[in-house]
Design an enzyme around this catalytic site. Structure first.
Site, short mmCIF file in Angstrom:
data_model
loop_
_atom_site.label_atom_id
_atom_site.label_comp_id
_atom_site.label_asym_id
_atom_site.label_seq_id
_atom_site.Cartn_x
_atom_site.Cartn_y
_atom_site.Cartn_z
N GLU A 190 37.73 -60.09 42.45
CA GLU A 190 38.01 -61.10 43.49
C GLU A 190 38.86 -62.28 43.01
OE1 GLU A 190 34.16 -62.10 45.12
OE2 GLU A 190 33.62 -60.00 45.38
N GLU A 305 31.93 -50.77 47.29
CA GLU A 305 30.73 -51.53 47.70
C GLU A 305 30.45 -51.37 49.20
OE1 GLU A 305 30.93 -55.62 46.50
OE2 GLU A 305 31.77 -55.17 44.53
O1 G3I Z 1 17.68 -63.31 39.19
C1 G3I Z 1 17.56 -64.60 39.84
C2 G3I Z 1 16.09 -65.01 39.92
O2 G3I Z 1 15.58 -65.18 38.60
C3 G3I Z 1 15.98 -66.29 40.72
O3 G3I Z 1 14.62 -66.62 40.89
C4 G3I Z 1 16.65 -66.12 42.07
C5 G3I Z 1 16.59 -67.43 42.83
O4 G3I Z 1 17.69 -67.53 43.66
O5 G3I Z 1 18.04 -65.75 41.91
C6 G3I Z 1 18.14 -64.49 41.23
O6 G3I Z 1 19.50 -64.19 41.08
C7 G3I Z 1 20.11 -63.76 42.30
C8 G3I Z 1 20.77 -62.38 42.02
O7 G3I Z 1 21.52 -61.94 43.19
C9 G3I Z 1 19.72 -61.32 41.69
O8 G3I Z 1 18.88 -61.14 42.79
C10 G3I Z 1 21.21 -64.77 42.64
O9 G3I Z 1 20.60 -65.99 43.02
C11 G3I Z 1 22.04 -64.23 43.81
O10 G3I Z 1 23.15 -65.10 44.03
C12 G3I Z 1 22.60 -62.85 43.45
O11 G3I Z 1 23.30 -62.36 44.58
C13 G3I Z 1 24.16 -61.23 44.29
C14 G3I Z 1 25.62 -61.68 44.53
O12 G3I Z 1 26.49 -60.55 44.37
C15 G3I Z 1 26.05 -62.76 43.54
O13 G3I Z 1 26.03 -62.24 42.23
C16 G3I Z 1 23.80 -60.11 45.26
O14 G3I Z 1 22.51 -59.60 44.93
C17 G3I Z 1 24.82 -58.97 45.14
O15 G3I Z 1 24.57 -57.98 46.12
C18 G3I Z 1 26.23 -59.53 45.35
O16 G3I Z 1 27.12 -58.49 45.18
C19 G3I Z 1 28.52 -58.88 45.30
C20 G3I Z 1 29.31 -58.12 44.25
O17 G3I Z 1 28.80 -58.41 42.96
C21 G3I Z 1 30.79 -58.45 44.36
N1 G3I Z 1 31.28 -58.17 45.71
C22 G3I Z 1 30.52 -58.86 46.78
C23 G3I Z 1 29.05 -58.48 46.70
C24 G3I Z 1 28.26 -59.13 47.81
O18 G3I Z 1 28.29 -60.53 47.69
#
Ligand code: G3I
Length: 435
Positions: A190, A305
């Protein structure tokens, strides 16, 4: 030679045998039969109502020489149970049965791998790769360079003076750790955002600010050196539709791809994330032309995705499911007609686990139904739509593995860490486990 994916069942057999777990492999996979190349498989009159074994997405995709898979949460996998003699865990069984290729939804991002500036934690990522070996699955790496999912320490620790070394050492350590085990890496994720107003349409990210536009080439060159066998991918979203905004962004992604190829940067594919919607404009000719332009410069397109947001305002579950399934059917039918589209992954398998339904995403309160399985692990209409399209796709030729894919065969001096300005030794930080 067109860069493609080695997706032969023999490859799966080798993978699983190497892991000493051939018995875990589905019987159909051990059969080793491949449909005649280039032919469409006869679509049986009555599509099987089952969803496992020969009826799984993995089986049907493999019979077409395609890779189907999904984003996986290794923390939910009962890998030890599977290694022992099988598991009773539904999620683990589903991932093993349905996916020919898996990708960590979050476990290979900086935030997951880098609890601190001098420590790497591969536990969850290793668990996924170990599971994939057991099940004869291929693995996508996601991702080596992104402006999101950066660990909390990054902002205060990264400077213009050390960011290049930080990026190189991260890629050398992570891609080096998984060397030979990753089918393809999302090297940069991205990086294009025309609304940020730059002539080169690069997104204004910490990497651009700290290193400059060259960070993209640096990431790909470092990844190629750290894992010569992996396909290297630039991955992005919002490039599927023929809306003005998405046509502009797609055009800039094409320009980036052409620039990288013209400069001899090792890149093999563009990842089209394909976060689609049941309502509103749908992908069409513009995306097809994009895929064909990439084929002309020797690049593949991975559907990386896929998911489909449901209708808004919401309708009844049956109506929503039918609308989602239609988008999957129309979209995959269109893109799988292109020979340089060897892989399609959904961003998860189970509706309730979708990022679209997680607490910090679904602000409008609508329950999304975007994936091939419902919360009772039963196949949704999207599952049957995906499978029937895969069945109608013509059979891809299994690609020979890229020479030098076997790390043991690589010359010792190939993996010489970059002497990066500002790095005392030019050596990558050693992950804790290797200290
Ligand atoms: O692991 C922590 C946890 O310890 C904490 O308590 C919690 C509190 O918010 O957060 C947890 O981390 C979260 C992580 O997912 C694991 O669940 C992050 O906050 C959250 O922002 C993260 O979201 C992911 C997002 O990417 C950002 O990395 C989504 O699951 C994931 O589906 C999404 O996937 C992205 C691709 O990587 C790139 N393309 C877009 C796609 C959708 O946004």
């Amino acid at each position: 030679m067109r860069q493609g994916i080695a997706c032969s069942r023999r490859g799966f057999a080798r993978g699983a045998m190497a892991a000493g777990s051939a018995l875990l492999m589905p019987a159909w996979l051990r059969a080793g039969s491949i449909w005649p190349r280039g032919k469409k498989k006869p679509v049986t009159a009555a599509a099987p109502q089952g969803a496992t074994g020969q009826d799984s997405l993995r089986a049907h995709a493999a019979a077409s020489g395609l890779l189907y898979g999904a984003a996986v949460r290794p923390d939910l996998l009962d890998a030890d149970g599977m290694a022992a003699a099988g598991t009773t865990d539904g999620y683990t069984q589903l991932v093993g049965a349905q996916c020919g290729i898996v990708v960590a939804e979050n476990a290979m991002k900086w935030a997951a791998l880098r609890p601190s500036a001098d420590r790497f934690d591969f536990a969850q990522a290793d668990k996924l790769v170990r599971f994939a070996d057991l099940m004869g699955q291929q693995v996508r790496g996601h991702n080596l360079c992104w402006h999101e999912a950066l660990p909390a320490w990054f902002q205060s620790a990264a400077t213009k003076g050390n960011a290049q070394r930080l990026l190189v050492e991260h890629i050398q350590t992570v891609a080096g750790h998984f060397r030979g085990r990753i089918q393809s890496w999302d090297v940069v994720n991205e990086a294009i955002e025309p609304n940020d107003g730059r002539p080169d349409a690069l997104r204004k990210t910490p990497w651009l600010d700290l290193i400059g536009p060259g960070y993209i080439e640096l990431a790909f060159q470092t990844a190629a050196q750290a894992d010569p066998a992996a396909k290297l991918v630039y991955n992005d979203y919002g490039i599927e539709l023929d809306t003005q905004e998405q046509m502009v962004k797609r055009g800039q992604v094409l320009l980036l791809a052409r620039r990288l190829k013209a400069r001899g940067i090792p890149i093999h594919a563009i990842g089209v994330q394909s976060h689609l919607q049941a309502d509103g404009p749908q992908p069409g000719q513009g995306l097809l032309s994009f895929i064909r332009e990439l084929a002309k410069i020797g690049l593949d397109v991975y559907i990386t995705e896929m998911d489909v947001k449901t209708t808004e305002p919401p309708a009844t579950p049956d109506v929503e499911d039918a609308a989602v399934a239609k988008v999957y059917a129309d979209y995959l039918t269109m893109v799988l007609e292109e020979p340089n589209v060897p892989a399609a992954l959904t961003w998860g398998l189970i509706n309730g686990q979708s990022w679209l339904n997680s607490q910090h995403r679904n602000s409008n309160g609508i329950v999304q139904r975007p994936l091939p399985f419902d919360d009772e692990l039963k196949p949704t209409p999207a599952f049957f739509a995906l499978r029937s399209v895969i069945d109608r796709a013509y059979v891809r030729a299994p690609q020979a593995a890229k020479p030098g894919a076997n790390p043991a065969a690589l010359p010792d001096d190939l993996y010489k860490p970059f002497a990066v300005p500002g790095s005392p030794t030019g050596q990558p930080a050693k992950p804790e486990s290797q200290r």
